[in-house]
Design a protein around this motif. Structure first.
Motif, short mmCIF file in Angstrom:
data_model
loop_
_atom_site.label_atom_id
_atom_site.label_comp_id
_atom_site.label_asym_id
_atom_site.label_seq_id
_atom_site.Cartn_x
_atom_site.Cartn_y
_atom_site.Cartn_z
N LEU A 92 0.84 -1.21 0.00
CA LEU A 92 0.00 0.00 0.00
C LEU A 92 0.87 1.25 0.00
CD1 LEU A 92 -2.66 -1.10 2.64
CD2 LEU A 92 -2.83 -1.23 0.15
N LEU A 93 2.02 1.15 -0.64
CA LEU A 93 3.01 2.21 -0.63
C LEU A 93 2.46 3.56 -1.08
CD1 LEU A 93 5.98 2.55 0.09
CD2 LEU A 93 6.54 2.00 -2.29
N ASP A 94 1.65 3.55 -2.12
CA ASP A 94 1.00 4.78 -2.58
C ASP A 94 -0.36 4.42 -3.16
OD1 ASP A 94 1.17 4.28 -5.50
OD2 ASP A 94 3.31 4.63 -5.24
N GLU A 95 -1.10 5.42 -3.60
CA GLU A 95 -2.47 5.17 -4.06
C GLU A 95 -2.55 4.47 -5.41
OE1 GLU A 95 -3.58 9.47 -6.06
OE2 GLU A 95 -3.96 9.18 -3.93
N GLU A 96 -1.45 4.28 -6.08
CA GLU A 96 -1.45 3.60 -7.38
C GLU A 96 -1.02 2.14 -7.31
OE1 GLU A 96 -2.75 4.95 -10.16
OE2 GLU A 96 -3.23 6.65 -8.87
N THR A 97 -0.63 1.66 -6.12
CA THR A 97 -0.25 0.25 -6.03
C THR A 97 -1.49 -0.62 -6.23
OG1 THR A 97 -0.53 0.20 -3.63
CG2 THR A 97 1.70 0.66 -4.47
N TRP A 98 -1.24 -1.85 -6.63
CA TRP A 98 -2.32 -2.80 -6.94
C TRP A 98 -3.36 -2.86 -5.83
CZ3 TRP A 98 -3.97 -5.76 -10.95
CH2 TRP A 98 -4.86 -6.78 -10.65
N TRP A 99 -2.91 -3.15 -4.61
CA TRP A 99 -3.86 -3.35 -3.51
C TRP A 99 -4.50 -2.04 -3.07
CZ3 TRP A 99 -5.85 -7.81 -3.26
CH2 TRP A 99 -5.12 -8.95 -3.57
N SER A 100 -3.83 -0.91 -3.22
CA SER A 100 -4.46 0.38 -2.91
C SER A 100 -5.66 0.61 -3.82
CB SER A 100 -3.46 1.53 -3.08
OG SER A 100 -2.46 1.46 -2.12
N VAL A 101 -5.50 0.30 -5.09
CA VAL A 101 -6.59 0.46 -6.06
C VAL A 101 -7.73 -0.50 -5.74
CG1 VAL A 101 -7.24 0.26 -8.49
CG2 VAL A 101 -5.09 1.37 -7.86
#
Length: 111
Positions: A92-101
């Motif tokens: 969840l490093l940033d809002e564009e990572t796979w799991w963040s999306v």
């Protein structure tokens, strides 16, 4: 573990390990299966509407989620985010990572 876009060749981190990816996927699947709504088209022929009404009367079609059920889904997604953050913060490093999306789409009821 990385996600690769075969067309562009770009890659991004998904999880620190295959084990964590499978754990995340398992928890995600459980929430989707338990809390997702099945949407049907609202434009129907008379015959389709009559058939749907009869299915509802027979108990084959259930009403949409109640407010209590929705709050259960919200809590489940919140716990899922906490689990991901605790077990593999890179995912969840940033809002564009796979799991963040994926989590954002769950929170916005797109999944």
């Amino acid at each position: 573990m990385y996600r690769v876009d075969v067309q562009s060749g770009e890659y991004a981190v998904m999880n620190s390990s295959l084990h964590l990816f499978l754990a995340f996927l398992s928890r995600y699947t459980a929430i989707v299966e338990e809390h997702s709504k099945a949407y049907e088209p609202t434009v129907m022929t008379l015959e389709q509407a009559e058939a749907k009404l009869e299915a509802f009367r027979r108990g084959e079609i259930k009403p949409r989620l109640t407010q209590k059920e929705q709050s259960g889904k919200d809590e489940a997604v919140k716990q899922l985010r906490l689990f991901y953050t605790e077990k593999d913060p890179v995912s969840l490093l940033d809002e564009e990572t796979w799991w963040s999306v994926v989590l954002e789409q769950l929170e916005d009821e797109l999944l």
